[in-house]
Scaffold this motif. Structure first.
Motif, PDB file in Angstrom:
ATOM      1  N   ALA A   1       0.837  -1.201   0.000  1.00  0.00           N
ATOM      2  CA  ALA A   1       0.000   0.000   0.000  1.00  0.00           C
ATOM      3  C   ALA A   1       0.873   1.251   0.000  1.00  0.00           C
ATOM      4  CB  ALA A   1      -0.906  -0.008   1.223  1.00  0.00           C
ATOM      5  N   MET A   2       0.238   2.383  -0.307  1.00  0.00           N
ATOM      6  CA  MET A   2       0.997   3.622  -0.445  1.00  0.00           C
ATOM      7  C   MET A   2       1.227   4.338   0.889  1.00  0.00           C
ATOM      8  SD  MET A   2       1.732   3.562  -3.548  1.00  0.00           S
ATOM      9  CE  MET A   2       2.473   5.183  -3.746  1.00  0.00           C
ATOM     10  N   ALA A   3       0.911   3.688   1.990  1.00  0.00           N
ATOM     11  CA  ALA A   3       1.104   4.310   3.300  1.00  0.00           C
ATOM     12  C   ALA A   3       2.581   4.602   3.547  1.00  0.00           C
ATOM     13  CB  ALA A   3       0.561   3.399   4.396  1.00  0.00           C
ATOM     14  N   THR A   4       2.835   5.625   4.360  1.00  0.00           N
ATOM     15  CA  THR A   4       4.220   5.968   4.700  1.00  0.00           C
ATOM     16  C   THR A   4       4.779   4.944   5.677  1.00  0.00           C
ATOM     17  OG1 THR A   4       3.613   7.312   6.607  1.00  0.00           O
ATOM     18  CG2 THR A   4       3.659   8.417   4.451  1.00  0.00           C
ATOM     19  N   LEU A   5       6.090   4.950   5.815  1.00  0.00           N
ATOM     20  CA  LEU A   5       6.741   4.053   6.769  1.00  0.00           C
ATOM     21  C   LEU A   5       6.192   4.282   8.174  1.00  0.00           C
ATOM     22  CD1 LEU A   5      10.446   4.375   5.542  1.00  0.00           C
ATOM     23  CD2 LEU A   5       8.861   2.477   5.102  1.00  0.00           C
ATOM     24  N   ALA A   6       6.037   5.544   8.561  1.00  0.00           N
ATOM     25  CA  ALA A   6       5.523   5.861   9.898  1.00  0.00           C
ATOM     26  C   ALA A   6       4.100   5.330  10.064  1.00  0.00           C
ATOM     27  CB  ALA A   6       5.561   7.364  10.133  1.00  0.00           C
ATOM     28  N   ASP A   7       3.271   5.465   9.021  1.00  0.00           N
ATOM     29  CA  ASP A   7       1.891   4.983   9.098  1.00  0.00           C
ATOM     30  C   ASP A   7       1.846   3.455   9.186  1.00  0.00           C
ATOM     31  OD1 ASP A   7       0.871   7.524   9.020  1.00  0.00           O
ATOM     32  OD2 ASP A   7       0.373   7.490   6.886  1.00  0.00           O
TER      33      ASP A   7
ATOM     34  N   ALA B   1      10.639   4.796  -5.737  1.00  0.00           N
ATOM     35  CA  ALA B   1      11.874   5.544  -5.517  1.00  0.00           C
ATOM     36  C   ALA B   1      12.171   5.576  -4.014  1.00  0.00           C
ATOM     37  CB  ALA B   1      11.735   6.954  -6.060  1.00  0.00           C
ATOM     38  N   LEU B   2      13.435   5.736  -3.684  1.00  0.00           N
ATOM     39  CA  LEU B   2      13.838   5.738  -2.281  1.00  0.00           C
ATOM     40  C   LEU B   2      13.154   6.901  -1.546  1.00  0.00           C
ATOM     41  CD1 LEU B   2      15.732   3.921  -0.665  1.00  0.00           C
ATOM     42  CD2 LEU B   2      17.513   5.643  -0.972  1.00  0.00           C
ATOM     43  N   PRO B   3      12.352   6.604  -0.508  1.00  0.00           N
ATOM     44  CA  PRO B   3      11.551   7.650   0.143  1.00  0.00           C
ATOM     45  C   PRO B   3      12.323   8.359   1.256  1.00  0.00           C
ATOM     46  CG  PRO B   3      10.947   5.521   1.036  1.00  0.00           C
ATOM     47  CD  PRO B   3      12.058   5.273   0.042  1.00  0.00           C
ATOM     48  N   GLU B   4      13.205   9.271   0.869  1.00  0.00           N
ATOM     49  CA  GLU B   4      14.094   9.920   1.845  1.00  0.00           C
ATOM     50  C   GLU B   4      13.315  10.637   2.949  1.00  0.00           C
ATOM     51  OE1 GLU B   4      17.158   9.360   1.818  1.00  0.00           O
ATOM     52  OE2 GLU B   4      17.821   8.949  -0.231  1.00  0.00           O
ATOM     53  N   GLU B   5      12.223  11.326   2.565  1.00  0.00           N
ATOM     54  CA  GLU B   5      11.443  12.057   3.574  1.00  0.00           C
ATOM     55  C   GLU B   5      10.794  11.107   4.577  1.00  0.00           C
ATOM     56  OE1 GLU B   5       8.675  14.767   1.845  1.00  0.00           O
ATOM     57  OE2 GLU B   5      10.214  15.911   0.775  1.00  0.00           O
ATOM     58  N   GLU B   6      10.309   9.968   4.080  1.00  0.00           N
ATOM     59  CA  GLU B   6       9.703   8.990   4.981  1.00  0.00           C
ATOM     60  C   GLU B   6      10.738   8.405   5.933  1.00  0.00           C
ATOM     61  OE1 GLU B   6       7.293   5.953   3.208  1.00  0.00           O
ATOM     62  OE2 GLU B   6       6.630   7.289   1.600  1.00  0.00           O
TER      63      GLU B   6
ATOM     64  N   TRP C   1      12.972   3.439  15.803  1.00  0.00           N
ATOM     65  CA  TRP C   1      13.041   2.656  14.570  1.00  0.00           C
ATOM     66  C   TRP C   1      14.119   3.219  13.655  1.00  0.00           C
ATOM     67  CZ3 TRP C   1      10.273  -1.758  14.192  1.00  0.00           C
ATOM     68  CH2 TRP C   1       9.204  -1.906  15.086  1.00  0.00           C
ATOM     69  N   ARG C   2      14.703   2.343  12.861  1.00  0.00           N
ATOM     70  CA  ARG C   2      15.731   2.767  11.903  1.00  0.00           C
ATOM     71  C   ARG C   2      15.680   1.868  10.668  1.00  0.00           C
ATOM     72  NH1 ARG C   2      21.431  -0.182  13.108  1.00  0.00           N
ATOM     73  NH2 ARG C   2      20.571  -2.172  13.780  1.00  0.00           N
ATOM     74  N   VAL C   3      16.179   2.394   9.552  1.00  0.00           N
ATOM     75  CA  VAL C   3      16.322   1.578   8.347  1.00  0.00           C
ATOM     76  C   VAL C   3      17.615   0.775   8.475  1.00  0.00           C
ATOM     77  CG1 VAL C   3      16.644   1.595   5.847  1.00  0.00           C
ATOM     78  CG2 VAL C   3      15.010   3.163   6.895  1.00  0.00           C
ATOM     79  N   GLU C   4      17.468  -0.540   8.525  1.00  0.00           N
ATOM     80  CA  GLU C   4      18.629  -1.424   8.662  1.00  0.00           C
ATOM     81  C   GLU C   4      19.281  -1.726   7.310  1.00  0.00           C
ATOM     82  OE1 GLU C   4      17.219  -3.971  12.566  1.00  0.00           O
ATOM     83  OE2 GLU C   4      17.146  -4.904  10.592  1.00  0.00           O
ATOM     84  N   ALA C   5      18.466  -1.780   6.275  1.00  0.00           N
ATOM     85  CA  ALA C   5      18.993  -2.106   4.949  1.00  0.00           C
ATOM     86  C   ALA C   5      18.076  -1.539   3.883  1.00  0.00           C
ATOM     87  CB  ALA C   5      19.122  -3.620   4.783  1.00  0.00           C
TER      88      ALA C   5
ATOM     89  N   HIS D   1      12.313  -0.415  -4.499  1.00  0.00           N
ATOM     90  CA  HIS D   1      13.211  -0.617  -3.357  1.00  0.00           C
ATOM     91  C   HIS D   1      12.500  -1.407  -2.269  1.00  0.00           C
ATOM     92  CE1 HIS D   1      15.302   2.850  -5.216  1.00  0.00           C
ATOM     93  NE2 HIS D   1      16.381   2.358  -4.640  1.00  0.00           N
ATOM     94  N   LEU D   2      13.279  -2.196  -1.562  1.00  0.00           N
ATOM     95  CA  LEU D   2      12.782  -2.830  -0.347  1.00  0.00           C
ATOM     96  C   LEU D   2      13.564  -2.242   0.818  1.00  0.00           C
ATOM     97  CD1 LEU D   2      10.948  -5.272   0.742  1.00  0.00           C
ATOM     98  CD2 LEU D   2      13.156  -6.330   1.159  1.00  0.00           C
ATOM     99  N   LEU D   3      12.824  -1.721   1.797  1.00  0.00           N
ATOM    100  CA  LEU D   3      13.455  -1.171   2.998  1.00  0.00           C
ATOM    101  C   LEU D   3      13.191  -2.115   4.160  1.00  0.00           C
ATOM    102  CD1 LEU D   3      13.332   1.333   1.126  1.00  0.00           C
ATOM    103  CD2 LEU D   3      12.923   2.712   3.147  1.00  0.00           C
ATOM    104  N   VAL D   4      14.261  -2.480   4.844  1.00  0.00           N
ATOM    105  CA  VAL D   4      14.149  -3.301   6.056  1.00  0.00           C
ATOM    106  C   VAL D   4      14.244  -2.357   7.244  1.00  0.00           C
ATOM    107  CG1 VAL D   4      15.104  -5.225   7.382  1.00  0.00           C
ATOM    108  CG2 VAL D   4      15.247  -5.237   4.867  1.00  0.00           C
TER     109      VAL D   4
END
Length: 214
Positions: free
Chosen positions: A147-153, A174-179, A187-191, A205-208
């Motif tokens: 879904a198009m929800a943000t990482l925080a959501d 695309a890499l969501p720098e603002e998110e 929380w942090r992006v591990e990979a 992109h896949l963000l872990v």
């Protein structure tokens, strides 16, 4: 949607599976899922994409591009699963993965239950619920969503479902720098992994995302 089994479509899927390092033996089940989706789509608006060839790249291969990241994790909740993406293709490709398809829309949940039954997916179940209200705290090793929800959501909706140390596997374009900058405390992006999706000329992109170490 008989053209789901058109030889050219099968060839395209086989080539995509090979490019992703997956076995061609998965194709019949994936095409059966696509055919079922096509039939239900005529009555219920499960997905805006109607063309079977577009579905191969945008639905099947796009979902399957993350298969290396769900192997060995045990359990996965697919939040806002909709038509079952990425959960159903991943359940087909990785039989050891226990997938829960979380979907609050009744019509979509009915389709998901029919898909799980028709495809014989013993490793998938449907939870007809909003992610926020799903009462399975700490039940999953990972959560994901297309879904198009943000990482925080996504974390606000589903973090309670994660076991301690569990991960959000977020599928993005695309890499969501603002998110990333707006991740909640703890929380942090591990990979970050750039995904190559066969037949798709767009960034993926896949963000872990995992808990901050104490």
């Amino acid at each position: 949607m008989n053209d789901a089994f058109d030889p050219a479509l099968r060839a395209e899927l086989d080539a995509g599976l090979a490019a992703l390092g997956l076995d061609a033996s998965l194709a019949p089940r994936l095409l059966a899922y696509l055919a079922l989706l096509g039939r239900w789509n005529k009555t219920y608006n499960l997905t805006a994409i109607r063309d079977p060839r577009a579905m191969v790249a945008l639905h099947l291969l796009d979902s399957l591009a993350m298969h290396p990241f769900v192997r060995g994790i045990g359990s996965l909740a697919d939040l806002g699963s909709g038509a079952g993406l990425p959960g159903i293709p991943l359940a087909i490709a990785v039989p050891t993965l226990q997938v829960t398809l979380v979907e609050s829309n009744g019509k979509k949940a009915r389709f998901l239950r029919e898909a799980v039954r028709t495809l014989g997916l013993d490793n998938a179940r449907v939870a007809e619920s909003r992610a926020e209200t799903l009462d399975r705290p700490g039940a999953f090793n990972a959560i994901t969503a297309r879904a198009m929800a943000t990482l925080a959501d996504l974390l606000a909706a589903g973090a309670h479902l994660l076991r301690p140390g569990g991960r959000l596997l977020a599928m993005k374009g695309a890499l969501p720098e603002e998110e990333i900058a707006a991740l909640p405390p703890g929380w942090r992006v591990e990979a970050t992994r750039r995904l190559a999706v066969p037949g798709l000329d767009a960034e993926r992109h896949l963000l872990v995302v995992g808990p901050q170490p104490h």
